[in-house]
Design a protein around this motif. Structure first.
Motif, PDB file in Angstrom:
ATOM      1  N   ARG A  92      88.607 -73.815  -1.837  1.00  0.00           N
ATOM      2  CA  ARG A  92      89.243 -74.736  -1.163  1.00  0.00           C
ATOM      3  C   ARG A  92      88.786 -74.475  -0.348  1.00  0.00           C
ATOM      4  O   ARG A  92      89.188 -73.590   0.897  1.00  0.00           O
ATOM      5  N   GLU A 120      86.918 -80.044   1.845  1.00  0.00           N
ATOM      6  CA  GLU A 120      88.199 -81.300   2.396  1.00  0.00           C
ATOM      7  C   GLU A 120      87.857 -80.723   3.849  1.00  0.00           C
ATOM      8  O   GLU A 120      88.234 -79.868   4.585  1.00  0.00           O
ATOM      9  N   PHE A 134      94.312 -73.940   2.414  1.00  0.00           N
ATOM     10  CA  PHE A 134      92.691 -73.691   2.188  1.00  0.00           C
ATOM     11  C   PHE A 134      92.596 -71.644   1.606  1.00  0.00           C
ATOM     12  O   PHE A 134      92.928 -70.834   2.925  1.00  0.00           O
TER      13      PHE A 134
END
Length: 284
Positions: A92, A120, A134
């Motif tokens: 991520r 994202e 993250f």
């Protein structure tokens, strides 16, 4: 009629914009890259130092000044991926909403490695977002420069910018421009000064910009001192950061720009640039 400029006034363009005196009939506003990209494309401004990827995506309508760029050969220090795992193990990555350019470059570099982590949108400092879950965070601009130094610094009298580590306190900082150089061997052009083909800038503005650039580069230590105070960074860091940039869109910079365009926007319209300084003006 007023000619409207839109400036992304990060520290990296201080040698051009700090001493710029706008000629009569020209006004200017400032904003982050995505704001100035939109302002130019919607014609709320007439010229802007926009992200190179937006210039490429809109090459059917835009033209760029032939001798202005924000480019580097190697590290840029202010477009950074902060991560806690090796690149191949990232799942991520948080992306800033401030820059289309850095996101496009990251996507090209990830594809080049055969990687496809989840990307994202999220805002916050690198350390805040890493703590939030993250495992990678993309940061740009003055904030990224400060956060990079916060991870890998400090400089000592015996060290230089190029000798600072890439990893400290469990965080690795991958400089995207350095990754581009490792991939291609070419400079990376982050921004150009673009305008709609049917509305080129007045010659007085372009001349003022060239004069301001000469002034800024000729007094780079003074520029660095002013901005080091604003950024809360050592003057040595900011001076190295600024002298690292290529501001003239020379042949190697265009080569890197062309290569990136082919990778990021396949099938784009031809990139167009105005006449070189001293060249005869063409009839428009």
């Amino acid at each position: 009629m007023t000619y409207r400029a839109g400036w992304i006034h990060f520290t990296n363009v201080a040698p051009i914009l700090d001493s710029l005196v706008l000629p009569a009939g020209v006004t200017a506003i400032t904003g982050v890259p995505t704001e100035m990209n939109e302002a130019l494309l919607s014609r709320r401004v007439d010229i802007a130092n926009i992200s190179a990827v937006e210039f490429i995506r809109n090459a059917d309508a835009l033209e760029a000044l032939p001798d202005f760029s924000v480019a580097v050969l190697g590290p840029v220090y202010s477009v950074n991926l902060f991560h806690t795992q090796p690149l191949a193990e990232l799942h991520r990555i948080a992306l800033t909403s401030q820059s289309a350019m850095s996101v496009a470059l990251l996507e090209v570099l990830l594809r080049g490695r055969g990687l496809s982590p989840l990307l994202e949108r999220a805002e916050g400092t690198a350390e805040e977002l890493l703590a939030a879950g993250f495992d990678g965070v993309l940061r740009i601009g003055d904030s990224a420069l400060r956060e990079w130094y916060g991870v890998v610094g400090p400089l000592t009298p015996q060290t230089t910018m190029t000798s600072l580590p890439h990893t400290a306190r469990g965080i690795t900082v991958t400089d995207l421009a350095e990754e581009w150089f490792a991939l291609t061997g070419h400079p990376f052009t982050f921004a150009v000064w673009a305008y709609h083909r049917d509305n080129p800038p007045p010659p007085a503005l372009v001349q003022a910009m060239r004069e301001a650039r000469r002034e800024g580069i000729g007094h780079l230590a003074d520029v660095a001192q002013r901005h080091a105070l604003k950024l809360g960074l050592p003057e040595r860091v900011v001076q190295h950061y600024l002298w690292n940039f290529r501001y003239h869109l020379e042949a190697p910079d265009r080569l890197g720009l062309t290569e990136f365009a082919a990778m990021a926007v396949p099938g784009h319209a031809p990139l167009r640039f105005g006449p070189r300084p001293g060249a005869l003006e063409t009839t428009r």
